[in-house]
Design a protein around this motif. Structure first.
Motif, PDB file in Angstrom:
ATOM      1  N   ALA A   1      25.261  81.102  55.857  1.00  0.00           N
ATOM      2  CA  ALA A   1      24.440  82.169  55.965  1.00  0.00           C
ATOM      3  C   ALA A   1      23.540  83.030  55.380  1.00  0.00           C
ATOM      4  CB  ALA A   1      25.144  81.897  57.387  1.00  0.00           C
ATOM      5  N   HIS A   2      22.415  83.181  55.328  1.00  0.00           N
ATOM      6  CA  HIS A   2      21.649  84.372  54.446  1.00  0.00           C
ATOM      7  C   HIS A   2      21.323  83.900  52.977  1.00  0.00           C
ATOM      8  CE1 HIS A   2      21.925  86.709  58.426  1.00  0.00           C
ATOM      9  NE2 HIS A   2      21.699  85.424  59.091  1.00  0.00           N
ATOM     10  N   SER A   3      22.586  83.517  52.736  1.00  0.00           N
ATOM     11  CA  SER A   3      22.803  83.276  50.820  1.00  0.00           C
ATOM     12  C   SER A   3      21.851  82.141  50.786  1.00  0.00           C
ATOM     13  CB  SER A   3      23.857  83.643  50.857  1.00  0.00           C
ATOM     14  OG  SER A   3      24.358  84.429  51.528  1.00  0.00           O
ATOM     15  N   PRO A   4      21.937  82.148  49.092  1.00  0.00           N
ATOM     16  CA  PRO A   4      21.518  80.799  48.710  1.00  0.00           C
ATOM     17  C   PRO A   4      22.389  79.859  48.923  1.00  0.00           C
ATOM     18  CG  PRO A   4      21.096  83.262  46.986  1.00  0.00           C
ATOM     19  CD  PRO A   4      21.522  83.062  48.454  1.00  0.00           C
ATOM     20  N   ASP A   5      21.657  78.732  48.635  1.00  0.00           N
ATOM     21  CA  ASP A   5      22.443  77.561  49.129  1.00  0.00           C
ATOM     22  C   ASP A   5      23.435  77.493  50.317  1.00  0.00           C
ATOM     23  OD1 ASP A   5      22.263  76.033  46.500  1.00  0.00           O
ATOM     24  OD2 ASP A   5      24.266  76.731  45.685  1.00  0.00           O
ATOM     25  N   GLU A   6      22.866  77.788  51.025  1.00  0.00           N
ATOM     26  CA  GLU A   6      22.974  77.658  52.884  1.00  0.00           C
ATOM     27  C   GLU A   6      23.476  76.487  53.309  1.00  0.00           C
ATOM     28  OE1 GLU A   6      21.179  78.300  56.918  1.00  0.00           O
ATOM     29  OE2 GLU A   6      20.936  79.456  55.189  1.00  0.00           O
TER      30      GLU A   6
ATOM     31  N   ASP B   1      21.778  78.162  60.068  1.00  0.00           N
ATOM     32  CA  ASP B   1      21.423  78.943  60.817  1.00  0.00           C
ATOM     33  C   ASP B   1      20.467  78.993  61.024  1.00  0.00           C
ATOM     34  OD1 ASP B   1      21.274  81.335  61.835  1.00  0.00           O
ATOM     35  OD2 ASP B   1      21.942  82.730  60.049  1.00  0.00           O
ATOM     36  N   ASP B   2      19.500  78.138  62.662  1.00  0.00           N
ATOM     37  CA  ASP B   2      20.330  78.203  63.042  1.00  0.00           C
ATOM     38  C   ASP B   2      19.780  77.408  64.031  1.00  0.00           C
ATOM     39  OD1 ASP B   2      21.792  78.217  65.322  1.00  0.00           O
ATOM     40  OD2 ASP B   2      20.979  78.983  66.365  1.00  0.00           O
ATOM     41  N   LYS B   3      18.739  76.329  62.702  1.00  0.00           N
ATOM     42  CA  LYS B   3      18.341  74.778  63.256  1.00  0.00           C
ATOM     43  C   LYS B   3      19.214  74.162  63.511  1.00  0.00           C
ATOM     44  CE  LYS B   3      13.532  75.909  61.257  1.00  0.00           C
ATOM     45  NZ  LYS B   3      13.319  75.606  60.366  1.00  0.00           N
ATOM     46  N   ALA B   4      21.347  73.628  62.769  1.00  0.00           N
ATOM     47  CA  ALA B   4      21.311  72.839  63.269  1.00  0.00           C
ATOM     48  C   ALA B   4      22.288  73.402  64.531  1.00  0.00           C
ATOM     49  CB  ALA B   4      23.079  73.378  62.877  1.00  0.00           C
ATOM     50  N   GLY B   5      22.250  74.830  65.445  1.00  0.00           N
ATOM     51  CA  GLY B   5      22.381  75.065  66.647  1.00  0.00           C
ATOM     52  C   GLY B   5      21.122  74.753  67.633  1.00  0.00           C
ATOM     53  N   VAL B   6      20.124  74.611  67.505  1.00  0.00           N
ATOM     54  CA  VAL B   6      19.626  74.037  68.066  1.00  0.00           C
ATOM     55  C   VAL B   6      19.559  72.081  68.112  1.00  0.00           C
ATOM     56  CG1 VAL B   6      16.769  72.577  67.448  1.00  0.00           C
ATOM     57  CG2 VAL B   6      16.659  75.762  67.095  1.00  0.00           C
ATOM     58  N   MET B   7      19.494  71.814  67.340  1.00  0.00           N
ATOM     59  CA  MET B   7      19.882  70.209  67.205  1.00  0.00           C
ATOM     60  C   MET B   7      21.120  70.365  67.580  1.00  0.00           C
ATOM     61  SD  MET B   7      17.100  68.895  66.297  1.00  0.00           S
ATOM     62  CE  MET B   7      18.103  67.252  66.633  1.00  0.00           C
TER      63      MET B   7
ATOM     64  N   VAL C   1      14.352  71.429  58.949  1.00  0.00           N
ATOM     65  CA  VAL C   1      14.219  72.454  57.592  1.00  0.00           C
ATOM     66  C   VAL C   1      13.544  72.392  56.787  1.00  0.00           C
ATOM     67  CG1 VAL C   1      15.795  72.550  55.793  1.00  0.00           C
ATOM     68  CG2 VAL C   1      17.239  72.212  57.954  1.00  0.00           C
ATOM     69  N   ARG C   2      12.544  71.282  57.099  1.00  0.00           N
ATOM     70  CA  ARG C   2      11.745  71.133  55.860  1.00  0.00           C
ATOM     71  C   ARG C   2      10.546  72.891  56.435  1.00  0.00           C
ATOM     72  NH1 ARG C   2      12.422  66.312  56.215  1.00  0.00           N
ATOM     73  NH2 ARG C   2      13.340  64.980  53.876  1.00  0.00           N
ATOM     74  N   ILE C   3      10.124  73.156  57.555  1.00  0.00           N
ATOM     75  CA  ILE C   3       8.988  73.744  58.113  1.00  0.00           C
ATOM     76  C   ILE C   3       9.896  75.164  57.896  1.00  0.00           C
ATOM     77  CG2 ILE C   3       8.090  74.813  60.247  1.00  0.00           C
ATOM     78  CD1 ILE C   3       8.869  71.858  61.548  1.00  0.00           C
TER      79      ILE C   3
ATOM     80  N   TYR D   1      22.467  70.982  52.725  1.00  0.00           N
ATOM     81  CA  TYR D   1      22.244  72.084  52.193  1.00  0.00           C
ATOM     82  C   TYR D   1      20.711  72.962  52.399  1.00  0.00           C
ATOM     83  CZ  TYR D   1      26.436  72.621  49.769  1.00  0.00           C
ATOM     84  OH  TYR D   1      27.699  72.317  49.457  1.00  0.00           O
ATOM     85  N   GLY D   2      20.227  73.965  52.676  1.00  0.00           N
ATOM     86  CA  GLY D   2      18.797  73.992  52.954  1.00  0.00           C
ATOM     87  C   GLY D   2      18.518  74.972  53.548  1.00  0.00           C
ATOM     88  N   ARG D   3      17.762  76.148  53.318  1.00  0.00           N
ATOM     89  CA  ARG D   3      17.354  77.097  54.418  1.00  0.00           C
ATOM     90  C   ARG D   3      17.447  76.408  55.699  1.00  0.00           C
ATOM     91  NH1 ARG D   3      19.838  81.212  53.248  1.00  0.00           N
ATOM     92  NH2 ARG D   3      18.894  82.517  52.252  1.00  0.00           N
ATOM     93  N   GLY D   4      17.864  77.479  56.816  1.00  0.00           N
ATOM     94  CA  GLY D   4      18.398  76.785  58.165  1.00  0.00           C
ATOM     95  C   GLY D   4      19.267  75.562  58.447  1.00  0.00           C
ATOM     96  N   ALA D   5      19.996  75.727  57.486  1.00  0.00           N
ATOM     97  CA  ALA D   5      20.773  73.821  58.043  1.00  0.00           C
ATOM     98  C   ALA D   5      21.625  74.204  58.593  1.00  0.00           C
ATOM     99  CB  ALA D   5      20.669  72.907  56.441  1.00  0.00           C
TER     100      ALA D   5
END
Length: 473
Positions: free
Chosen positions: A441-446, A142-148, A38-40, A136-140
């Protein structure tokens, strides 16, 4: 797309206790790895740093190599049709099946949406933050959680079964899903044999709620394009000529309004709907999950979920026009908008675009000139739920969650699934996910619900273990 709960929680399989223990032990590491991803800021849109997407791909490839089960792990790029440009990097890892076992392809994407305005977030979008039971975080979600979920489920399989299992695996982590999967079709063709599988798990969808898993069986398609409305060759003084000369803003307002009926439903001839039963879902639930402002009612007709799953929808997602801060008393010569249309399952995307194009030309007011370009289409999707892999997935979900899976439709689109169906027509496609109705997903505070995340990982670990015991079908 009905609320089917006929799959009762199954008896515990012999491997279940070891898989549960492995997922539980691995969860802190899994969450830490997710936070690192998520940090990337791997936003794949043109206006953002492509090097960050490359860094994200390298990080995912490292996680795949560390599993110790793949015969090949590569970061690869494919060409975008119509030019010499390459798409963003994807990760492809493969392991051949042995002893007649099936092969499963695990898909997710490591790119993310733009964050929007930081002020709209309660914490930095690229600094993962736990509040309560959510990350919370962008991609947390959608969809880096899917990756993990893929990485962690394979880790659990390795811990419980060792690395010498017979199941074939292909891991495909795309790098540009949020920017239209522009090189996806080329990537499939160039890597067809490496990606060939009996079942494909697409971890990029939703669950019914935080306690109930879901299998997505229908997705709307999409048609997006840029629309420019022009009425003047140059700007003119609104006081001198207003009242006689139609400016582009007036024409745009009139034209865009013609897309909608009085109840807010779509009023474009030729856009179709399908008639399917839907689960109970109240207006109050819609208001709670979407933040619908008090006093504002829902639009459309039919059951709430039919409006989202099986009817078309049109959204104006952007507009280029003079800003309020820079407004002058001027008749605007041209206005440009971005149109996003969701189309119901069963309608080809090209047919939907032709209907939209015909409507806009027929309804352009005052003789306004319109131009449509930057067109992108994606096909809708309906799952054949009769296959063995669907039955195994429902059983695995029931075992992991303690609740039977709900078959759902989703209003959003995953257009590349049509490419998967075209290239691998015999593969069974399973659309799962780690999100819930509050993920935004796609919104603030994903955010990602950590309990949902754990159960999603466990479901996939059970599924891989079940596939590993199955002869190729």
């Amino acid at each position: 797309m009905t609320d089917i709960r006929e799959t009762a929680p199954t008896a515990t399989s012999p491997a279940a206790p070891a898989l549960r223990a492995a997922v539980e032990r691995g969860l802190p590491t899994t969450i830490a790895d997710l936070c690192s991803l998520v940090r990337i800021p791997s936003v794949s849109w043109d206006a953002f740093d492509a090097d960050q997407v490359a860094a994200s791909a390298d990080a995912v490839a490292s996680l795949a190599r560390d599993l110790g089960v793949f015969e090949s792990v590569e970061v690869k790029r494919a060409g975008i049709p119509g030019g010499d440009e390459l798409g963003h990097p994807a990760v492809l890892a493969t392991r051949a099946a042995r002893n007649g076992r099936p092969t499963v392809l695990l898909y997710a994407h490591h790119d993310v949406q733009p964050p929007g305005q930081n002020a709209d977030w309660d914490s930095n979008p690229f600094e993962p933050t736990v509040r309560g039971d959510r990350l919370y975080g962008r991609g947390a979600a959608d969809d880096k959680a899917g990756v993990m979920a893929h990485i962690a489920s394979i880790r659990a399989l390795v811990e419980s079964h060792g690395t010498d299992f017979d199941l074939g695996l292909a891991l495909f982590i795309e790098g540009e899903e949020e920017f239209g999967s522009r090189s996806f079709a080329t990537f499939l063709e160039e890597n067809r044999e490496s990606l060939r599988a009996d079942a494909i798990v697409v971890a990029d969808s939703n669950n019914w709620d935080i306690n109930t898993p879901a299998l997505t069986t229908a997705l709307r398609g999409n048609v997006t394009f840029r629309l420019t409305i022009r009425t003047l060759d140059h700007a003119s003084h609104s006081g001198m000529f207003g009242g006689a000369v139609p400016d582009a803003m007036m024409a745009a307002i009139r034209l865009l309004a013609s897309l909608y009926a009085d109840d807010g439903s779509v009023a474009v001839a030729g856009l179709t709907s399908i008639d399917v039963p839907t689960p109970d879902y109240s207006v109050e639930q819609l208001r709670r999950e979407t933040g619908l402002t008090e006093g504002v009612g829902p639009i459309g007709h039919g059951s709430v979920l039919s409006r989202i799953w099986s009817q078309p929808a049109i959204t104006v997602t952007g507009i280029d026009a003079p800003s309020v801060a820079n407004a002058s008393n001027t008749l605007t010569p041209a206005v440009t908008v971005r149109i996003s249309t969701r189309i119901a399952p069963g309608q080809p995307a090209d047919d939907a675009f032709r209907a939209l194009e015909a409507h806009l030309h027929a309804n352009a007011p005052f003789g306004a000139r319109i131009e449509i370009d930057d067109v992108d289409t994606g096909e809708a999707f309906l799952v054949d739920t009769g296959g063995w892999a669907v039955a195994e997935t429902r059983s695995a979900m029931a075992e992991a969650w303690g609740e039977s899976a709900v078959d759902i439709g989703v209003g959003g689109s995953i257009p590349f699934i049509a490419d998967l169906v075209r290239v691998f027509p015999d593969a069974q496609i399973l659309v799962t996910g780690v999100e819930d109705p509050d993920s935004r997903a796609h919104s603030p505070d994903e955010s990602l619900h950590l309990g949902v995340f754990k159960r999603a990982i466990l479901s996939e670990a059970f599924l891989l273990s079940r596939f590993n015991q199955r002869s190729e079908s």
